[in-house]
Design a protein around this motif. Structure first.
Motif, PDB file in Angstrom:
ATOM      1  N   UNK A  53     -21.743  -1.682   7.330  1.00 55.95           N
ATOM      2  CA  UNK A  53     -23.015  -2.359   7.600  1.00 55.95           C
ATOM      3  C   UNK A  53     -23.705  -1.659   8.781  1.00 55.95           C
ATOM      4  N   UNK A  54     -25.007  -1.787   8.833  1.00 61.19           N
ATOM      5  CA  UNK A  54     -25.743  -1.135   9.909  1.00 61.19           C
ATOM      6  C   UNK A  54     -25.456  -1.831  11.235  1.00 61.19           C
ATOM      7  N   UNK A  55     -25.588  -1.060  12.319  1.00 61.09           N
ATOM      8  CA  UNK A  55     -25.324  -1.579  13.662  1.00 61.09           C
ATOM      9  C   UNK A  55     -26.584  -1.384  14.499  1.00 61.09           C
ATOM     10  N   UNK A  56     -27.081  -2.459  15.121  1.00 55.61           N
ATOM     11  CA  UNK A  56     -28.271  -2.310  15.957  1.00 55.61           C
ATOM     12  C   UNK A  56     -27.972  -1.546  17.254  1.00 55.61           C
ATOM     13  N   UNK A  57     -28.936  -0.708  17.642  1.00 60.29           N
ATOM     14  CA  UNK A  57     -28.849   0.009  18.909  1.00 60.29           C
ATOM     15  C   UNK A  57     -29.685  -0.774  19.912  1.00 60.29           C
ATOM     16  N   UNK A  58     -29.075  -1.185  21.010  1.00 61.97           N
ATOM     17  CA  UNK A  58     -29.793  -1.974  22.015  1.00 61.97           C
ATOM     18  C   UNK A  58     -30.739  -1.088  22.827  1.00 61.97           C
ATOM     19  N   UNK A  59     -30.229   0.009  23.358  1.00 62.85           N
ATOM     20  CA  UNK A  59     -31.057   0.943  24.126  1.00 62.85           C
ATOM     21  C   UNK A  59     -30.321   2.248  24.324  1.00 62.85           C
ATOM     22  N   UNK A  60     -31.084   3.259  24.691  1.00 68.68           N
ATOM     23  CA  UNK A  60     -30.534   4.557  25.046  1.00 68.68           C
ATOM     24  C   UNK A  60     -31.035   4.853  26.458  1.00 68.68           C
ATOM     25  N   UNK A  61     -30.118   5.134  27.375  1.00 68.64           N
ATOM     26  CA  UNK A  61     -30.523   5.522  28.723  1.00 68.64           C
ATOM     27  C   UNK A  61     -30.120   6.985  28.938  1.00 68.64           C
ATOM     28  N   UNK A  62     -30.877   7.678  29.787  1.00 65.19           N
ATOM     29  CA  UNK A  62     -30.559   9.076  30.039  1.00 65.19           C
ATOM     30  C   UNK A  62     -30.801   9.435  31.501  1.00 65.19           C
ATOM     31  N   UNK A  63     -30.052  10.443  31.951  1.00 59.57           N
ATOM     32  CA  UNK A  63     -30.237  11.052  33.261  1.00 59.57           C
ATOM     33  C   UNK A  63     -30.143  12.554  33.041  1.00 59.57           C
ATOM     34  N   UNK A  64     -31.184  13.273  33.434  1.00 60.38           N
ATOM     35  CA  UNK A  64     -31.191  14.732  33.362  1.00 60.38           C
ATOM     36  C   UNK A  64     -31.012  15.245  34.784  1.00 60.38           C
ATOM     37  N   UNK A  66     -30.188  18.610  37.438  1.00 62.90           N
ATOM     38  CA  UNK A  66     -30.213  20.051  37.637  1.00 62.90           C
ATOM     39  C   UNK A  66     -29.974  20.311  39.110  1.00 62.90           C
ATOM     40  N   UNK A  67     -29.181  21.300  39.380  1.00 64.60           N
ATOM     41  CA  UNK A  67     -28.888  21.685  40.753  1.00 64.60           C
ATOM     42  C   UNK A  67     -28.342  20.492  41.549  1.00 64.60           C
ATOM     43  N   UNK A  68     -27.565  19.627  40.891  1.00 62.49           N
ATOM     44  CA  UNK A  68     -26.963  18.487  41.547  1.00 62.49           C
ATOM     45  C   UNK A  68     -27.893  17.319  41.821  1.00 62.49           C
ATOM     46  N   UNK A  69     -29.131  17.382  41.307  1.00 62.92           N
ATOM     47  CA  UNK A  69     -30.104  16.312  41.555  1.00 62.92           C
ATOM     48  C   UNK A  69     -30.574  15.723  40.235  1.00 62.92           C
ATOM     49  N   UNK A  70     -30.934  14.428  40.286  1.00 61.88           N
ATOM     50  CA  UNK A  70     -31.542  13.790  39.126  1.00 61.88           C
ATOM     51  C   UNK A  70     -32.993  14.260  39.051  1.00 61.88           C
ATOM     52  N   UNK A  71     -33.380  14.881  37.926  1.00 60.82           N
ATOM     53  CA  UNK A  71     -34.772  15.319  37.791  1.00 60.82           C
ATOM     54  C   UNK A  71     -35.551  14.454  36.808  1.00 60.82           C
ATOM     55  N   UNK A  72     -34.847  13.680  35.997  1.00 61.26           N
ATOM     56  CA  UNK A  72     -35.527  12.755  35.085  1.00 61.26           C
ATOM     57  C   UNK A  72     -34.545  11.657  34.686  1.00 61.26           C
ATOM     58  N   UNK A  73     -35.028  10.422  34.701  1.00 59.29           N
ATOM     59  CA  UNK A  73     -34.243   9.299  34.225  1.00 59.29           C
ATOM     60  C   UNK A  73     -35.150   8.421  33.374  1.00 59.29           C
ATOM     61  N   UNK A  74     -34.555   7.693  32.468  1.00 60.68           N
ATOM     62  CA  UNK A  74     -35.359   6.804  31.649  1.00 60.68           C
ATOM     63  C   UNK A  74     -34.535   6.081  30.610  1.00 60.68           C
ATOM     64  N   UNK A  75     -35.239   5.260  29.839  1.00 59.90           N
ATOM     65  CA  UNK A  75     -34.611   4.486  28.772  1.00 59.90           C
ATOM     66  C   UNK A  75     -35.484   4.533  27.535  1.00 59.90           C
ATOM     67  N   UNK A 119     -26.896  13.324  30.740  1.00 59.10           N
ATOM     68  CA  UNK A 119     -25.991  12.202  30.519  1.00 59.10           C
ATOM     69  C   UNK A 119     -26.754  11.133  29.751  1.00 59.10           C
ATOM     70  N   UNK A 120     -26.178  10.707  28.641  1.00 57.28           N
ATOM     71  CA  UNK A 120     -26.816   9.695  27.792  1.00 57.28           C
ATOM     72  C   UNK A 120     -25.848   8.538  27.610  1.00 57.28           C
ATOM     73  N   UNK A 121     -26.372   7.330  27.719  1.00 62.84           N
ATOM     74  CA  UNK A 121     -25.603   6.120  27.439  1.00 62.84           C
ATOM     75  C   UNK A 121     -26.217   5.430  26.234  1.00 62.84           C
ATOM     76  N   UNK A 122     -25.487   5.392  25.146  1.00 64.57           N
ATOM     77  CA  UNK A 122     -25.954   4.780  23.904  1.00 64.57           C
ATOM     78  C   UNK A 122     -25.329   3.391  23.800  1.00 64.57           C
ATOM     79  N   UNK A 123     -26.135   2.345  23.973  1.00 63.18           N
ATOM     80  CA  UNK A 123     -25.639   0.971  23.966  1.00 63.18           C
ATOM     81  C   UNK A 123     -25.863   0.379  22.574  1.00 63.18           C
TER      82      UNK A 123
END
Length: 152
Positions: A53-64, A66-75, A119-123
């Motif tokens: 059966x299909x499974x709902x995806x609640x959200x996807x979060x990400x952190x990009x 580079x050079x040890x720093x977060x340059x983009x984050x979002x959901x 880094x991606x978190x798939x909830x």
């Protein structure tokens, strides 16, 4: 009586731990587009659903990073659901402001690319278990657009 309850709890937790769970992997990260204020990158994520059966995806979060720093984050809120007994391709669009790229000038100047870690978190919402996060991480290089890419 307490011994019986403990045995039942152990049995249930063992069964839940051994249940098949959806698996995911990042298949590609590439330039998607260029706007006045940012550069858009597209991460393709392949998710395999072992259930009938299909499974709902609640959200996807990400952190990009580079050079040890977060340059983009979002959901990505409410990205849909996973197909039953099949693989689903998900697109995660990452917006990187031009100002951040300028702060990475030293890395960019060497080879005209950005060394990154995504880094991606798939909830997802699994029946009985509840919300379950599939953590993903990938490293690589993103080529920056050249003038010919912009005006092509």
């Amino acid at each position: 009586m307490a011994n019986l309850v403990d045995k039942a709890m152990n049995y249930v937790s063992e069964k839940v731990a051994n249940m098949p769970k959806p698996e995911a992997s990042v298949t590609n990260v590439d330039l998607k587009g260029l706007s006045f204020g940012s550069v858009e990158y597209l991460a393709n994520v392949s998710v395999t659903n072992p259930y009938s059966h299909s499974i709902p995806i609640c959200e996807i979060s990400y952190i990009l990073k580079s050079d040890g720093r977060d340059i983009a984050t979002g959901k990505v809120p409410d990205p849909g659901s996973l197909k039953a007994s099949d693989s689903t391709m998900l697109d995660v669009v990452v917006n990187v402001p031009h100002s951040v790229l300028i702060s990475l000038a030293r890395d960019i100047g060497r080879d005209w690319d950005i060394d990154y870690e995504l880094q991606i978190g798939l909830v997802i919402d699994l029946p009985v278990i509840g919300n379950f996060t599939i953590p993903l991480s990938t490293k690589g290089e993103i080529k920056l657009p050249t003038m010919s890419d912009v005006f092509a």
